[in-house]
Design an enzyme around this catalytic site. Structure first.
Site, PDB file in Angstrom:
ATOM      1  N   ASP A   1     -15.262  -0.925   8.557  1.00  0.00           N
ATOM      2  CA  ASP A   1     -15.936  -1.430   7.363  1.00  0.00           C
ATOM      3  C   ASP A   1     -17.049  -2.378   7.787  1.00  0.00           C
ATOM      4  O   ASP A   1     -16.827  -3.298   8.589  1.00  0.00           O
ATOM      5  CB  ASP A   1     -14.943  -2.149   6.452  1.00  0.00           C
ATOM      6  CG  ASP A   1     -13.863  -1.211   5.931  1.00  0.00           C
ATOM      7  OD1 ASP A   1     -14.130  -0.002   5.820  1.00  0.00           O
ATOM      8  OD2 ASP A   1     -12.748  -1.689   5.641  1.00  0.00           O
TER       9      ASP A   1
ATOM     10  N   GLY B   1      -7.348   5.650   4.845  1.00  0.00           N
ATOM     11  CA  GLY B   1      -6.852   6.376   3.688  1.00  0.00           C
ATOM     12  C   GLY B   1      -7.334   7.816   3.689  1.00  0.00           C
ATOM     13  O   GLY B   1      -8.449   8.114   4.117  1.00  0.00           O
TER      14      GLY B   1
ATOM     15  N   TYR C   1      -8.976   2.985  -5.493  1.00  0.00           N
ATOM     16  CA  TYR C   1      -8.049   4.096  -5.672  1.00  0.00           C
ATOM     17  C   TYR C   1      -8.004   4.656  -7.087  1.00  0.00           C
ATOM     18  O   TYR C   1      -7.141   5.467  -7.389  1.00  0.00           O
ATOM     19  CB  TYR C   1      -6.649   3.660  -5.235  1.00  0.00           C
ATOM     20  CG  TYR C   1      -6.629   3.204  -3.786  1.00  0.00           C
ATOM     21  CD1 TYR C   1      -6.942   4.094  -2.766  1.00  0.00           C
ATOM     22  CD2 TYR C   1      -6.354   1.882  -3.450  1.00  0.00           C
ATOM     23  CE1 TYR C   1      -6.957   3.684  -1.440  1.00  0.00           C
ATOM     24  CE2 TYR C   1      -6.363   1.466  -2.130  1.00  0.00           C
ATOM     25  CZ  TYR C   1      -6.670   2.369  -1.136  1.00  0.00           C
ATOM     26  OH  TYR C   1      -6.680   1.955   0.172  1.00  0.00           O
TER      27      TYR C   1
ATOM     28  N   SER D   1      -6.490  -2.697   1.747  1.00  0.00           N
ATOM     29  CA  SER D   1      -6.603  -2.335   0.337  1.00  0.00           C
ATOM     30  C   SER D   1      -6.996  -3.506  -0.547  1.00  0.00           C
ATOM     31  O   SER D   1      -6.743  -3.509  -1.745  1.00  0.00           O
ATOM     32  CB  SER D   1      -5.286  -1.710  -0.183  1.00  0.00           C
ATOM     33  OG  SER D   1      -5.105  -0.436   0.378  1.00  0.00           O
TER      34      SER D   1
ATOM     35  N   GLU E   1       0.814  -1.214   0.000  1.00  0.00           N
ATOM     36  CA  GLU E   1       0.000   0.000   0.000  1.00  0.00           C
ATOM     37  C   GLU E   1       0.849   1.268   0.000  1.00  0.00           C
ATOM     38  O   GLU E   1       0.386   2.355   0.342  1.00  0.00           O
ATOM     39  CB  GLU E   1      -0.941  -0.026   1.201  1.00  0.00           C
ATOM     40  CG  GLU E   1      -1.917  -1.186   1.170  1.00  0.00           C
ATOM     41  CD  GLU E   1      -2.675  -1.358   2.463  1.00  0.00           C
ATOM     42  OE1 GLU E   1      -3.671  -0.643   2.653  1.00  0.00           O
ATOM     43  OE2 GLU E   1      -2.279  -2.211   3.275  1.00  0.00           O
TER      44      GLU E   1
ATOM     45  N   ASN F   1      -9.886  -0.106  10.774  1.00  0.00           N
ATOM     46  CA  ASN F   1      -8.639   0.422  10.238  1.00  0.00           C
ATOM     47  C   ASN F   1      -8.152   1.562  11.123  1.00  0.00           C
ATOM     48  O   ASN F   1      -8.903   2.510  11.382  1.00  0.00           O
ATOM     49  CB  ASN F   1      -8.880   0.914   8.801  1.00  0.00           C
ATOM     50  CG  ASN F   1      -7.605   1.250   8.067  1.00  0.00           C
ATOM     51  OD1 ASN F   1      -6.882   2.147   8.463  1.00  0.00           O
ATOM     52  ND2 ASN F   1      -7.347   0.523   6.993  1.00  0.00           N
TER      53      ASN F   1
ATOM     54  N   GLU G   1     -14.133  -5.263   9.423  1.00  0.00           N
ATOM     55  CA  GLU G   1     -12.809  -4.970   9.964  1.00  0.00           C
ATOM     56  C   GLU G   1     -12.708  -3.506  10.350  1.00  0.00           C
ATOM     57  O   GLU G   1     -13.554  -2.688   9.958  1.00  0.00           O
ATOM     58  CB  GLU G   1     -11.713  -5.327   8.961  1.00  0.00           C
ATOM     59  CG  GLU G   1     -11.835  -4.639   7.625  1.00  0.00           C
ATOM     60  CD  GLU G   1     -10.882  -5.222   6.584  1.00  0.00           C
ATOM     61  OE1 GLU G   1      -9.926  -4.523   6.235  1.00  0.00           O
ATOM     62  OE2 GLU G   1     -11.099  -6.364   6.128  1.00  0.00           O
TER      63      GLU G   1
ATOM     64  N   ARG H   1     -11.580   3.898  11.035  1.00  0.00           N
ATOM     65  CA  ARG H   1     -12.612   3.635  10.037  1.00  0.00           C
ATOM     66  C   ARG H   1     -13.023   2.183  10.166  1.00  0.00           C
ATOM     67  O   ARG H   1     -12.172   1.290  10.205  1.00  0.00           O
ATOM     68  CB  ARG H   1     -12.088   3.877   8.625  1.00  0.00           C
ATOM     69  CG  ARG H   1     -13.175   3.843   7.547  1.00  0.00           C
ATOM     70  CD  ARG H   1     -12.592   3.595   6.175  1.00  0.00           C
ATOM     71  NE  ARG H   1     -12.177   2.208   6.015  1.00  0.00           N
ATOM     72  CZ  ARG H   1     -10.997   1.829   5.503  1.00  0.00           C
ATOM     73  NH1 ARG H   1     -10.106   2.725   5.137  1.00  0.00           N
ATOM     74  NH2 ARG H   1     -10.705   0.543   5.381  1.00  0.00           N
TER      75      ARG H   1
END
Length: 343
Positions: free
Chosen positions: A291, A310, A250, A180, A44, A306, A304, A289
């Site tokens: 998900d 990002g 991305y 990612s 990443e 984070n 999950e 963050r």
């Protein structure tokens, strides 16, 4: 859930209106030098560099001196020779999110934005994170975590048959660590499971195999600007082609985002509750963050968390910050200020 929504709105209002307030005798004007860590050695790397550039540009817009550095062999010399007030890590993947860099920053004595090392380790290990969040009453997909060695030790064919017999189809295979969508594969039939594991093991020695939950994929950012964690509006993720892989994440135009997500009010409140619960269950700090996926029955399921979301132009956290009526640059500055106050 209505009370939770009210609390979140109150927190957002306070955050939006209180960014210049005096906290313990220090104001944001005391923040003038921030070092943004970006790059790293994970797959990443490029995403991290893009995140770093955006954070630096945002801080500079508010008059904060901000520079970038990589987590390389000269980092410790850099920190010793010219220590910044605060480090803002936006390193993704291993070392950036597994607690190692933050452990090092603790050794050096430099304050930083984000979760402490032990919390990073728990969040980065997806099976561990699932267990801790499930213990707080949040739904998680049923699954198993199996190392590569067990397939050779016990026989791959028999083990794969047992996995399918127990979990059924469809499945989702992903590395037990990392982000990612590297090494992550949707599995619709038994023949595809073996190749999905091969792809997964290219990024981790352990595979997390889960029942695939069909529904609406969302991410929910959580901020804590000094008055406790609050959830940002959920971002609904609709990738072109149906798979939210690296390119979809991305590449501008590859994914359509809806923020706030197109969810009933009670489901949106449940998603906010799940994200805040995950943030607290894992001991996260400042920003995270989560998900999630909302199934056809409106049940919110944790996937999950984070610790270094990002920050690119296609990342969901900045989209949610904007949807909440907050200025992304001010949020970056206030997160750095929080770290400075901890020092």
């Amino acid at each position: 859930m209505a009370e939770l929504a009210d609390e979140n709105q109150s927190a957002r209002d306070h955050a939006a209106g209180g960014t210049e307030r005096d906290l313990e005798g220090a104001t944001v004007s005391d923040l003038n030098r921030v070092l943004v860590l970006a790059g790293g050695m994970s797959p990443e790397h490029e995403v991290s560099l893009r995140s770093g550039r955006r954070v630096v540009e945002s801080l500079r817009r508010l008059g904060v001196e901000a520079q970038t550095a990589d987590a390389d062999s000269v980092l410790l010399d850099t920190l010793a020779a010219d220590p910044p007030q605060v480090v803002f890590p936006v390193l993704h993947g291993a070392s950036g999110e597994d607690g190692a860099i933050r452990e090092t920053l603790d050794l050096v004595g430099v304050p930083y934005v984000g979760a402490p090392p032990q919390s990073c380790r728990m969040a980065f290990a997806k099976p561990t994170a699932k267990s801790l969040v499930a213990a707080r009453g949040i739904a998680v997909p049923r699954g198993v975590a199996l190392p590569r060695t067990v397939f050779s030790d016990l026989g791959a064919k028999a083990l794969l048959e047992r996995v399918i017999a127990t979990l059924g189809l469809p499945l989702f295979v992903k590395p037990d660590q990392g982000g990612s969508a590297f090494g992550a594969t949707a599995v619709d039939d038994a023949a595809a499971l073996s190749s999905a594991l091969v792809s997964c093991f290219a990024y981790s020695s352990t595979a997390l195999i889960e029942q695939r939950v069909s529904g609406t994929e969302i991410s929910v950012g959580v901020l804590d600007l000094g008055d406790g964690p609050f959830a940002l509006p959920a971002v609904e993720i609709v990738p072109d082609g149906g798979v939210y892989d690296y390119a979809a994440r991305y590449t501008a135009g590859k994914t359509e985002f809806f923020c706030p997500a197109r969810l009933p009010e009670d489901v949106a409140a449940a998603a906010a509750h799940a994200a805040i619960t995950a943030h607290q269950a894992l001991g996260l700090r400042d920003v995270s963050r989560t998900d999630l996926i909302v199934d056809r029955d409106g049940r919110v399921c944790f996937l999950e968390a984070n610790v270094a979301p990002g920050m690119t132009e296609t990342s969901t956290l900045p989209l949610a910050v904007e949807a909440a009526g907050l200025d992304f640059a001010v949020v970056c500055r206030d997160l750095a200020h929080q770290a400075l106050l901890r020092a």
